[in-house]
Design a protein around this motif. Structure first.
Motif, PDB file in Angstrom:
ATOM      1  N   ALA A 156       0.687  -0.886   0.383  1.00 24.35           N
ATOM      2  CA  ALA A 156       0.052   0.165  -0.030  1.00 24.35           C
ATOM      3  C   ALA A 156       1.057   1.363  -0.173  1.00 24.35           C
ATOM      4  CB  ALA A 156      -1.059  -0.128   1.355  1.00 24.35           C
ATOM      5  N   VAL A 157       0.592   2.032  -0.603  1.00 25.46           N
ATOM      6  CA  VAL A 157       1.175   3.455  -0.708  1.00 25.46           C
ATOM      7  C   VAL A 157       0.450   4.550   0.312  1.00 25.46           C
ATOM      8  CG1 VAL A 157       2.192   5.327  -2.142  1.00 25.46           C
ATOM      9  CG2 VAL A 157       2.235   3.183  -2.933  1.00 25.46           C
ATOM     10  N   VAL A 158       0.430   5.170   1.362  1.00 29.40           N
ATOM     11  CA  VAL A 158      -0.061   5.962   2.844  1.00 29.40           C
ATOM     12  C   VAL A 158       0.317   7.399   2.826  1.00 29.40           C
ATOM     13  CG1 VAL A 158      -0.957   6.288   5.190  1.00 29.40           C
ATOM     14  CG2 VAL A 158      -0.929   3.869   3.605  1.00 29.40           C
ATOM     15  N   VAL A 159      -0.340   8.071   2.805  1.00 28.61           N
ATOM     16  CA  VAL A 159      -0.116   9.658   3.253  1.00 28.61           C
ATOM     17  C   VAL A 159      -0.564   9.616   4.757  1.00 28.61           C
ATOM     18  CG1 VAL A 159      -1.042  11.950   3.263  1.00 28.61           C
ATOM     19  CG2 VAL A 159      -1.019  10.247   0.737  1.00 28.61           C
ATOM     20  N   THR A 160       0.628   9.587   5.301  1.00 31.91           N
ATOM     21  CA  THR A 160       0.960   9.900   6.728  1.00 31.91           C
ATOM     22  C   THR A 160       0.287  11.229   7.734  1.00 31.91           C
ATOM     23  OG1 THR A 160       3.197  10.620   6.723  1.00 31.91           O
ATOM     24  CG2 THR A 160       2.535   8.218   6.378  1.00 31.91           C
ATOM     25  N   GLY A 161       0.284  10.823   8.619  1.00 35.48           N
ATOM     26  CA  GLY A 161      -0.103  12.071   9.357  1.00 35.48           C
ATOM     27  C   GLY A 161       0.425  13.735   9.824  1.00 35.48           C
ATOM     28  N   ALA A 162       1.372  13.412   9.176  1.00 40.07           N
ATOM     29  CA  ALA A 162       2.764  14.331   8.875  1.00 40.07           C
ATOM     30  C   ALA A 162       2.535  14.641   7.154  1.00 40.07           C
ATOM     31  CB  ALA A 162       4.101  13.797   8.915  1.00 40.07           C
ATOM     32  N   GLY A 163       1.484  14.038   6.638  1.00 39.27           N
ATOM     33  CA  GLY A 163       1.422  14.564   4.794  1.00 39.27           C
ATOM     34  C   GLY A 163       3.119  14.089   4.202  1.00 39.27           C
ATOM     35  N   GLU A 164       3.309  13.189   4.329  1.00 35.26           N
ATOM     36  CA  GLU A 164       4.323  12.094   3.908  1.00 35.26           C
ATOM     37  C   GLU A 164       3.854  11.236   2.659  1.00 35.26           C
ATOM     38  OE1 GLU A 164       7.457  14.188   3.041  1.00 35.26           O
ATOM     39  OE2 GLU A 164       6.754  15.276   4.797  1.00 35.26           O
ATOM     40  N   LEU A 165       4.255  10.897   2.442  1.00 35.99           N
ATOM     41  CA  LEU A 165       4.374  10.214   1.215  1.00 35.99           C
ATOM     42  C   LEU A 165       5.015   8.287   1.581  1.00 35.99           C
ATOM     43  CD1 LEU A 165       3.227  10.289  -2.761  1.00 35.99           C
ATOM     44  CD2 LEU A 165       2.068   9.016  -0.931  1.00 35.99           C
ATOM     45  N   THR A 168       4.339   0.611   1.408  1.00 35.19           N
ATOM     46  CA  THR A 168       5.178  -0.156   2.199  1.00 35.19           C
ATOM     47  C   THR A 168       5.773  -1.306   2.937  1.00 35.19           C
ATOM     48  OG1 THR A 168       2.938  -2.127   1.772  1.00 35.19           O
ATOM     49  CG2 THR A 168       2.511  -0.405   3.566  1.00 35.19           C
ATOM     50  N   ASP A 169       6.459  -1.117   0.838  1.00 38.75           N
ATOM     51  CA  ASP A 169       7.563  -1.783   0.568  1.00 38.75           C
ATOM     52  C   ASP A 169       8.747  -1.423   1.533  1.00 38.75           C
ATOM     53  OD1 ASP A 169       6.281  -3.194  -0.610  1.00 38.75           O
ATOM     54  OD2 ASP A 169       7.572  -2.668  -2.629  1.00 38.75           O
ATOM     55  N   ASP A 170       9.255  -0.007   2.049  1.00 40.04           N
ATOM     56  CA  ASP A 170       9.461   0.386   2.703  1.00 40.04           C
ATOM     57  C   ASP A 170       9.755   0.588   4.817  1.00 40.04           C
ATOM     58  OD1 ASP A 170      11.738   1.082   0.350  1.00 40.04           O
ATOM     59  OD2 ASP A 170      10.062   2.878   0.701  1.00 40.04           O
ATOM     60  N   ASP A 171       8.212  -0.896   5.017  1.00 37.17           N
ATOM     61  CA  ASP A 171       7.834  -0.539   5.919  1.00 37.17           C
ATOM     62  C   ASP A 171       6.444  -1.209   6.881  1.00 37.17           C
ATOM     63  OD1 ASP A 171       6.506   0.795   8.635  1.00 37.17           O
ATOM     64  OD2 ASP A 171       6.899   2.290   8.563  1.00 37.17           O
ATOM     65  N   PRO A 172       7.709  -2.385   6.543  1.00 35.61           N
ATOM     66  CA  PRO A 172       6.739  -3.974   7.369  1.00 35.61           C
ATOM     67  C   PRO A 172       5.907  -4.040   8.172  1.00 35.61           C
ATOM     68  CG  PRO A 172       8.415  -3.727   7.528  1.00 35.61           C
ATOM     69  CD  PRO A 172       9.201  -2.705   6.532  1.00 35.61           C
ATOM     70  N   ASP A 173       5.969  -2.593   9.221  1.00 37.82           N
ATOM     71  CA  ASP A 173       5.485  -1.950  10.296  1.00 37.82           C
ATOM     72  C   ASP A 173       3.875  -2.209  10.211  1.00 37.82           C
ATOM     73  OD1 ASP A 173       7.182  -3.766  11.740  1.00 37.82           O
ATOM     74  OD2 ASP A 173       7.863  -1.719  12.759  1.00 37.82           O
ATOM     75  N   LEU A 174       3.546  -0.797   9.073  1.00 43.62           N
ATOM     76  CA  LEU A 174       3.167  -0.493   8.471  1.00 43.62           C
ATOM     77  C   LEU A 174       2.047  -1.312   7.671  1.00 43.62           C
ATOM     78  CD1 LEU A 174       1.288   1.922   7.770  1.00 43.62           C
ATOM     79  CD2 LEU A 174       2.647   2.725   5.846  1.00 43.62           C
ATOM     80  N   LEU A 175       2.919  -2.423   7.382  1.00 44.91           N
ATOM     81  CA  LEU A 175       1.920  -3.304   6.356  1.00 44.91           C
ATOM     82  C   LEU A 175       1.059  -3.785   7.228  1.00 44.91           C
ATOM     83  CD1 LEU A 175       0.857  -4.663   3.590  1.00 44.91           C
ATOM     84  CD2 LEU A 175       2.930  -5.669   3.388  1.00 44.91           C
ATOM     85  N   GLY A 181      -5.861  -3.088  11.654  1.00 47.45           N
ATOM     86  CA  GLY A 181      -6.008  -2.393  12.221  1.00 47.45           C
ATOM     87  C   GLY A 181      -6.927  -1.232  12.125  1.00 47.45           C
ATOM     88  N   LYS A 182      -7.246  -1.060  10.966  1.00 48.99           N
ATOM     89  CA  LYS A 182      -8.465  -0.653  10.646  1.00 48.99           C
ATOM     90  C   LYS A 182      -8.343   1.134  10.699  1.00 48.99           C
ATOM     91  CE  LYS A 182     -12.738  -0.123   9.487  1.00 48.99           C
ATOM     92  NZ  LYS A 182     -13.050   0.063   8.922  1.00 48.99           N
ATOM     93  N   ALA A 183      -7.584   1.786  11.441  1.00 46.34           N
ATOM     94  CA  ALA A 183      -8.285   3.266  11.379  1.00 46.34           C
ATOM     95  C   ALA A 183      -6.778   4.042  11.997  1.00 46.34           C
ATOM     96  CB  ALA A 183      -9.162   4.177  11.577  1.00 46.34           C
ATOM     97  N   GLY A 184      -6.207   5.215  11.445  1.00 44.83           N
ATOM     98  CA  GLY A 184      -5.359   5.626  12.475  1.00 44.83           C
ATOM     99  C   GLY A 184      -4.096   6.011  12.199  1.00 44.83           C
ATOM    100  N   PHE A 185      -3.514   5.452  10.428  1.00 43.44           N
ATOM    101  CA  PHE A 185      -2.084   5.338  10.637  1.00 43.44           C
ATOM    102  C   PHE A 185      -1.925   5.919   8.807  1.00 43.44           C
ATOM    103  CE2 PHE A 185      -3.613   1.273  11.501  1.00 43.44           C
ATOM    104  CZ  PHE A 185      -3.101   0.570  12.947  1.00 43.44           C
TER     105      PHE A 185
END
Length: 458
Positions: A156-165, A168-175, A181-185
């Motif tokens: 997945a590609v996610v926009v974080t709360g800091a406004g950054e793209l 998840t290939d670079d962030d397995p914990d996020l995947l 985990g539903k919401a808030g990420f």
């Protein structure tokens, strides 16, 4: 991922007095009338980035919706980012994956995958958004065979709360967090999901008289215990409206709706459903109930017709709903359900549903946050939030859930209705919840996604 050029948030922003505001905030559940301070209809991932950064600068919370199935708050004090225009779907048939925009629906994925002889792990209604379904785990008719939907979220590609793209290939914990985990990420702007070589099913629904529920429910419970993993079923007590769009025999009637699917052959499917069809013909050694079916719609079907199995409503409507996972369904549990939702009960309920889980749902992958995998059954109830019933329906729906509380084992994040954060947090075990909160805090340290609506762990 190729992003379209960002548009100025000033030109995209819609305020409550602007044309198009009501359409932009419209929800599928019309019991909720969100009134965010500002709406941003994103046309690209960069627009989402710009929207989050603007909200941070203006001190607004950030909320998101695509199809409007998950909104259960008025969203006051927030910037609502609509991802409904991020709905591109690309199928890589060789890899058996679909690359899906964050606002796409399962209907769009099915339409793109079907010509390749492939299908996704979707839910009972293809009008639901892909992202919201997967983030909550995602139980569907194929889950007993292949696992829940989030098991097949590759990336997945996610926009974080800091406004950054973030990819998840670079962030397995996020995947791992996004897999249930539903919401808030963050705001998902693109997903990559597995597809499977499924082109057809043997399945559909059998409608039986509601008066037969005391015979049908225990028979169904015993029957599903022996189903192979390639077969799936649920059963619902439905109080149908006198809607002329329904088949005449179902209009205004209380019915039991038995749902069934299998990826097995037609011959296998007919053999599996035979015991319930026999019940429907009154073939019980003890005499039992006369449960001649009102309609039997089970048969060979293309996977693309999956919506016909549950026949969920396709038009927005006002409802109040709640759910529970169940550890067991002894006779006493079924009797408790019938006492609040069965024949002879005067109630405004639309539906009280039992779903059989198990099979591949119980097998946990390495990166995972899905709640309640071991629960063999799920309960779901909803009622109409029309003006004359708004003070009654929430109490009645909760009464169904409370009736089965002795057998309750938590909740499913995708079936929580207007639950508060403390209820949501109970979906996960302590270890998973701590991990989810750590990931959320790392990606959204200022809590821009956690100021409005449901929050985990509170």
């Amino acid at each position: 991922m190729t992003a379209a050029p960002a548009t100025s948030t000033a030109s995209l922003a819609i305020r409550s007095h602007d044309p198009g505001y009501d359409a932009a905030v419209a929800t599928f559940n019309t019991a909720h009338r969100p009134r965010p301070d500002l709406v941003l209809e994103a046309r690209s991932p960069d627009d989402v980035v710009a929207g989050v950064r603007r909200a941070r600068a203006e001190g607004l919370a950030v909320t998101v919706q695509a199809t409007g199935h998950g909104i259960a708050s008025d969203l006051a004090g927030s910037l609502l980012i609509s991802t409904r225009h991020l709905d591109d779907v690309r199928v890589d048939a060789g890899r058996r994956v679909a690359v899906v925009g964050g606002g796409a629906t399962w209907a769009q994925v099915i339409a793109a995958a079907t010509p390749h002889g492939l299908a996704p792990i979707c839910g009972s209604s293809s009008g639901v958004g892909v992202a919201g379904f997967l983030l909550g785990g995602g139980h569907g008719p194929l889950s007993r065979e292949f696992g829940v939907g989030s098991d097949h979220l590759r990336r997945a590609v996610v926009v974080t709360g800091a406004g950054e793209l973030v990819d998840t290939d670079d962030d397995p914990d996020l995947l791992a967090a996004l897999r249930g985990g539903k919401a808030g990420f963050g705001i998902v702007v693109e997903l990559e999901v597995d597809l499977h070589p499924v082109t057809r099913l043997y399945g559909g629904g059998i409608f039986l008289p509601g008066e037969a529920a005391p015979a049908v429910l225990p028979a169904w419970r015993d029957w599903v215990a022996a189903l192979p993993e390639h077969a799936s079923s649920s059963v619902a007590l439905l109080r149908l409206p006198p809607d002329p769009s329904l088949p005449p025999p179902l209009q205004g009637r209380f019915v039991v709706h038995l749902r069934f699917t299998t990826t097995g052959s037609t011959e296998e499917g007919e053999a599996l459903i035979a015991p319930m069809r026999a019940l429907g013909r009154g073939e019980r050694s003890d005499g039992g109930y006369d449960v001649e079916p009102i309609a039997d719609m089970v048969g060979e079907m293309p996977f693309a017709a999956i919506d016909a199995v549950h026949a969920d409503p396709t038009d927005p409507m006002p409802v109040w709903d709640s759910s529970a996972l169940l550890t067991d369904l002894p006779d006493t549990a079924l009797e408790a359900l019938l006492a609040v939702a069965g024949p002879g009960v005067e109630t405004p309920l639309i539906m009280a549903e039992l779903r059989a889980f198990g099979g591949a749902i119980t097998r946990r992958p390495d990166l995972d946050s899905v709640a309640g995998r071991d629960a063999p059954f799920g309960l779901y109830a909803l009622g109409p939030m029309v003006p004359e019933l708004v003070g009654v329906v929430p109490i009645v729906v909760q009464g169904v859930v409370d009736a089965l509380k002795p057998w309750s084992a938590g909740v499913l994040p995708n079936f929580l209705g207007a639950a508060h954060g403390g209820v949501v947090g109970r979906a996960w075990d302590d270890e998973t919840l701590v991990r989810l909160l750590a990931t959320r805090t790392r990606l959204d340290p200022d809590g821009v996604f956690g100021r409005v609506g449901t929050r985990i762990g509170e």
